[in-house]
Design an enzyme around this catalytic site. Sequence first.
Site, mmCIF file in Angstrom:
data_model
loop_
_atom_site.group_PDB
_atom_site.id
_atom_site.type_symbol
_atom_site.label_atom_id
_atom_site.label_comp_id
_atom_site.label_asym_id
_atom_site.label_seq_id
_atom_site.Cartn_x
_atom_site.Cartn_y
_atom_site.Cartn_z
ATOM 1 N N ARG A 1 0.842 -1.203 0.000
ATOM 2 C CA ARG A 1 0.000 0.000 0.000
ATOM 3 C C ARG A 1 0.869 1.242 0.000
ATOM 4 N NH1 ARG A 1 -4.994 2.238 2.430
ATOM 5 N NH2 ARG A 1 -4.998 4.311 1.518
ATOM 6 N N ARG B 1 -5.119 1.639 -4.768
ATOM 7 C CA ARG B 1 -4.398 0.982 -3.683
ATOM 8 C C ARG B 1 -4.428 -0.529 -3.847
ATOM 9 N NH1 ARG B 1 -8.952 3.754 -0.324
ATOM 10 N NH2 ARG B 1 -8.363 5.167 -1.948
ATOM 11 N N ASP C 1 -6.743 -1.698 1.206
ATOM 12 C CA ASP C 1 -7.158 -0.706 2.194
ATOM 13 C C ASP C 1 -7.918 -1.468 3.262
ATOM 14 O OD1 ASP C 1 -7.674 1.767 3.393
ATOM 15 O OD2 ASP C 1 -9.498 2.098 2.226
ATOM 16 N N ASP D 1 -9.973 -0.734 6.698
ATOM 17 C CA ASP D 1 -10.566 0.265 7.584
ATOM 18 C C ASP D 1 -11.349 -0.416 8.685
ATOM 19 O OD1 ASP D 1 -9.680 2.539 6.178
ATOM 20 O OD2 ASP D 1 -11.414 2.496 4.839
#
Length: 176
Positions: free
Chosen positions: A83, A92, A95, A97
């Site tokens: 990343r 990317r 990711d 989250d």
Amino acid sequence: MNKAYIALGSNINPRNEFLEQAINEIEQIKTTSIVKLSSIYETDPVGFEDQERFLNQVIEIETNCSAIELLEECQMIERKLGRKRELRWGPRTIDLDILLYNQENIMMDQLVIPHPRMHVRAFVLVPLVEVNPNLVIPTINKTVTEQLSLITNEEKRGVVKWIKKDGEDGSKLTES
């Protein structure tokens, strides 16, 4: 054990392999287990739109990690999988989250939970509803199903189940 929900996304090929690798890495986090995985969805980019479509997924985990330790583990996995943070909302490899951690509200410089934009993003809510439709987003006191009903149909049309075909590309099977 703490319960957390993590959103995964990738739009650099091989997108699905980056998702698989990230899930494998999450499974390796000490005292962490994956409870449930959503289907994979192909989604339109949000924010910076001049880029490839994403593959997105949500997982539910149980972990003994604190929220900040989980963030550090996720960031380490992102770095391991290449990343690069060159452009906000840009392309990317992966990711990760943290969407929710227990039913806590956490406000730190490096971590905000619930994720501050999760309740307005179809690409998060659609797979999250699949994993746990009655999950409450504490900052707005609505279930993810209730919140998804407030998202426009146009936005929801940009989130479709992805099925792997020969090679990496998938096909749009069903609209959510």
